[in-house]
Write a protein that holds these residues in place. Structure first.
Motif, mmCIF file in Angstrom:
data_model
loop_
_atom_site.group_PDB
_atom_site.id
_atom_site.type_symbol
_atom_site.label_atom_id
_atom_site.label_comp_id
_atom_site.label_asym_id
_atom_site.label_seq_id
_atom_site.Cartn_x
_atom_site.Cartn_y
_atom_site.Cartn_z
ATOM 1 N N ARG A 144 0.811 -1.209 0.000
ATOM 2 C CA ARG A 144 0.000 0.000 0.000
ATOM 3 C C ARG A 144 0.853 1.270 0.000
ATOM 4 N NH1 ARG A 144 -2.917 -1.388 3.952
ATOM 5 N NH2 ARG A 144 -4.616 -2.208 2.723
ATOM 6 N N SER A 145 1.998 1.226 0.688
ATOM 7 C CA SER A 145 2.729 2.465 0.912
ATOM 8 C C SER A 145 4.108 2.567 0.265
ATOM 9 C CB SER A 145 2.881 2.693 2.418
ATOM 10 O OG SER A 145 3.653 1.643 2.990
ATOM 11 N N CYS A 146 4.607 1.513 -0.339
ATOM 12 C CA CYS A 146 5.958 1.544 -0.912
ATOM 13 C C CYS A 146 6.007 2.488 -2.117
ATOM 14 C CB CYS A 146 6.408 0.145 -1.320
ATOM 15 S SG CYS A 146 8.082 0.132 -1.973
ATOM 16 N N PRO A 147 6.801 3.556 -2.046
ATOM 17 C CA PRO A 147 6.854 4.510 -3.153
ATOM 18 C C PRO A 147 7.704 4.055 -4.326
ATOM 19 C CG PRO A 147 8.331 5.201 -1.418
ATOM 20 C CD PRO A 147 7.617 3.969 -0.912
ATOM 21 N N SER A 148 8.466 2.970 -4.165
ATOM 22 C CA SER A 148 9.376 2.547 -5.229
ATOM 23 C C SER A 148 8.920 1.302 -5.985
ATOM 24 C CB SER A 148 10.768 2.295 -4.643
ATOM 25 O OG SER A 148 10.704 1.291 -3.644
ATOM 26 N N LEU A 149 7.883 0.606 -5.506
ATOM 27 C CA LEU A 149 7.450 -0.644 -6.129
ATOM 28 C C LEU A 149 6.891 -0.369 -7.519
ATOM 29 C CD1 LEU A 149 7.157 -3.700 -5.746
ATOM 30 C CD2 LEU A 149 4.842 -3.271 -4.911
ATOM 31 N N ARG A 150 7.571 -0.891 -8.533
ATOM 32 C CA ARG A 150 7.170 -0.647 -9.919
ATOM 33 C C ARG A 150 6.633 -1.899 -10.608
ATOM 34 N NH1 ARG A 150 8.280 3.717 -12.316
ATOM 35 N NH2 ARG A 150 8.995 2.861 -14.278
ATOM 36 N N ARG A 151 7.106 -3.074 -10.179
ATOM 37 C CA ARG A 151 6.700 -4.318 -10.831
ATOM 38 C C ARG A 151 6.332 -5.370 -9.778
ATOM 39 N NH1 ARG A 151 10.422 -1.620 -13.387
ATOM 40 N NH2 ARG A 151 12.114 -2.346 -12.056
ATOM 41 N N LEU A 152 5.164 -5.977 -9.965
ATOM 42 C CA LEU A 152 4.692 -7.015 -9.053
ATOM 43 C C LEU A 152 4.273 -8.231 -9.867
ATOM 44 C CD1 LEU A 152 3.834 -7.981 -6.199
ATOM 45 C CD2 LEU A 152 1.601 -6.980 -6.673
ATOM 46 N N GLU A 153 4.788 -9.382 -9.464
ATOM 47 C CA GLU A 153 4.405 -10.645 -10.088
ATOM 48 C C GLU A 153 3.823 -11.535 -8.999
ATOM 49 O OE1 GLU A 153 6.478 -14.441 -12.307
ATOM 50 O OE2 GLU A 153 7.464 -12.488 -12.412
ATOM 51 N N MET A 154 2.649 -12.092 -9.244
ATOM 52 C CA MET A 154 1.997 -12.957 -8.265
ATOM 53 C C MET A 154 1.557 -14.239 -8.945
ATOM 54 S SD MET A 154 -1.226 -12.083 -5.821
ATOM 55 C CE MET A 154 -1.842 -13.262 -4.639
ATOM 56 N N THR A 155 1.926 -15.360 -8.343
ATOM 57 C CA THR A 155 1.555 -16.668 -8.863
ATOM 58 C C THR A 155 0.694 -17.379 -7.825
ATOM 59 O OG1 THR A 155 3.631 -16.818 -10.067
ATOM 60 C CG2 THR A 155 2.433 -18.863 -9.731
ATOM 61 N N GLY A 156 -0.425 -17.914 -8.271
ATOM 62 C CA GLY A 156 -1.319 -18.645 -7.384
ATOM 63 C C GLY A 156 -1.257 -20.136 -7.650
ATOM 64 N N LYS A 157 -2.078 -20.860 -6.922
ATOM 65 C CA LYS A 157 -2.103 -22.319 -7.048
ATOM 66 C C LYS A 157 -3.084 -22.797 -8.101
ATOM 67 C CE LYS A 157 -0.505 -22.940 -2.425
ATOM 68 N NZ LYS A 157 -0.461 -23.638 -1.213
ATOM 69 N N GLY A 158 -3.968 -21.944 -8.549
ATOM 70 C CA GLY A 158 -4.901 -22.306 -9.604
ATOM 71 C C GLY A 158 -6.134 -23.023 -9.110
ATOM 72 N N GLN A 159 -6.987 -23.376 -10.036
ATOM 73 C CA GLN A 159 -8.286 -23.978 -9.738
ATOM 74 C C GLN A 159 -8.209 -25.433 -9.296
ATOM 75 O OE1 GLN A 159 -11.137 -22.553 -9.510
ATOM 76 N NE2 GLN A 159 -10.816 -20.595 -10.503
ATOM 77 N N ASP A 160 -7.043 -26.051 -9.415
ATOM 78 C CA ASP A 160 -6.927 -27.471 -9.061
ATOM 79 C C ASP A 160 -6.944 -27.713 -7.559
ATOM 80 O OD1 ASP A 160 -6.818 -28.092 -11.713
ATOM 81 O OD2 ASP A 160 -4.643 -28.209 -11.790
ATOM 82 N N THR A 161 -7.086 -26.678 -6.789
ATOM 83 C CA THR A 161 -7.078 -26.813 -5.341
ATOM 84 C C THR A 161 -8.481 -27.114 -4.816
ATOM 85 O OG1 THR A 161 -7.392 -24.428 -5.081
ATOM 86 C CG2 THR A 161 -5.127 -25.233 -5.087
ATOM 87 N N GLU A 162 -8.562 -27.580 -3.579
ATOM 88 C CA GLU A 162 -9.847 -27.881 -2.943
ATOM 89 C C GLU A 162 -10.616 -26.593 -2.682
ATOM 90 O OE1 GLU A 162 -8.946 -30.008 0.609
ATOM 91 O OE2 GLU A 162 -7.858 -31.572 -0.444
ATOM 92 N N ILE A 182 -2.435 -2.860 -3.627
ATOM 93 C CA ILE A 182 -1.742 -2.143 -4.693
ATOM 94 C C ILE A 182 -2.610 -1.069 -5.334
ATOM 95 C CG2 ILE A 182 -0.131 -4.006 -5.191
ATOM 96 C CD1 ILE A 182 -1.837 -4.687 -7.666
ATOM 97 N N SER A 183 -3.891 -1.071 -5.037
ATOM 98 C CA SER A 183 -4.757 -0.039 -5.612
ATOM 99 C C SER A 183 -4.382 1.354 -5.107
ATOM 100 C CB SER A 183 -6.232 -0.332 -5.311
ATOM 101 O OG SER A 183 -6.488 -0.199 -3.934
ATOM 102 N N HIS A 184 -3.590 1.416 -4.055
ATOM 103 C CA HIS A 184 -3.138 2.698 -3.512
ATOM 104 C C HIS A 184 -1.782 3.110 -4.074
ATOM 105 C CE1 HIS A 184 -6.363 2.715 -0.555
ATOM 106 N NE2 HIS A 184 -6.123 1.422 -0.398
ATOM 107 N N SER A 185 -1.183 2.257 -4.899
ATOM 108 C CA SER A 185 0.154 2.521 -5.409
ATOM 109 C C SER A 185 0.162 3.663 -6.419
ATOM 110 C CB SER A 185 0.727 1.264 -6.074
ATOM 111 O OG SER A 185 1.961 1.554 -6.689
ATOM 112 N N SER A 186 1.176 4.494 -6.322
ATOM 113 C CA SER A 186 1.333 5.579 -7.290
ATOM 114 C C SER A 186 2.554 5.345 -8.169
ATOM 115 C CB SER A 186 1.463 6.915 -6.558
ATOM 116 O OG SER A 186 2.603 6.888 -5.717
ATOM 117 N N SER A 187 3.137 4.143 -8.082
ATOM 118 C CA SER A 187 4.344 3.872 -8.860
ATOM 119 C C SER A 187 4.303 2.561 -9.647
ATOM 120 C CB SER A 187 5.562 3.867 -7.939
ATOM 121 O OG SER A 187 5.422 2.873 -6.941
#
Length: 124
Positions: free
Chosen positions: A29-47, A65-70
């Motif tokens: 929410r508050s990091c002023p330098s975060l420019r790139r975010l990659e997120m990997t989930g487990k997918g639909q094969d989970t219970e 991240i909706s509060h990010s300005s960078s």
């Protein structure tokens, strides 16, 4: 990571637990330098119970991240979106995002997800 103003790239793996996502929310929410975010989930094969946890993690990260300005690049892979995921609102309101990538390796995209992406990008 609290107070960190140097991190530009962050990768969240599918091993991230819901509590960890909550702990990271202040940083995201508050990091002023975060420019790139990659997120990997487990997918639909989970219970069913695991899908709810995956959805909670996704929602927490997107709201944060909706509060990010960078943030200029967001990559989501095998992410589960719940009924009330704020993705559409995030895509419609972000002014800095230049590169958005969403992919999944387990099935076709859910109709609700496709609508959220389409409406979110269109409203921009």
């Amino acid at each position: 990571l609290e107070g960190n103003t140097v991190v530009e790239d962050l990768t969240l793996s599918d091993h991230l637990c819901a509590d960890s996502a909550l702990q990271l929310s202040d940083f995201l929410r508050s990091c002023p330098s975060l420019r790139r975010l990659e997120m990997t989930g487990k997918g639909q094969d989970t219970e069913e119970a695991s899908r709810e946890v995956e959805s909670l993690k996704t929602s927490t990260v997107i709201k944060s991240i909706s509060h990010s300005s960078s943030l200029v690049k967001l990559t989501l892979t095998n992410i589960i979106f719940g009924e009330n995921c704020p993705l559409e609102g995030f895509l419609a309101s972000t002014r800095t995002l230049l590169d958005f990538s969403y992919s999944q390796g387990y099935s076709t995209m859910a109709h609700g997800t496709a609508q959220a992406i389409g409406r979110g990008v269109y409203e921009k």
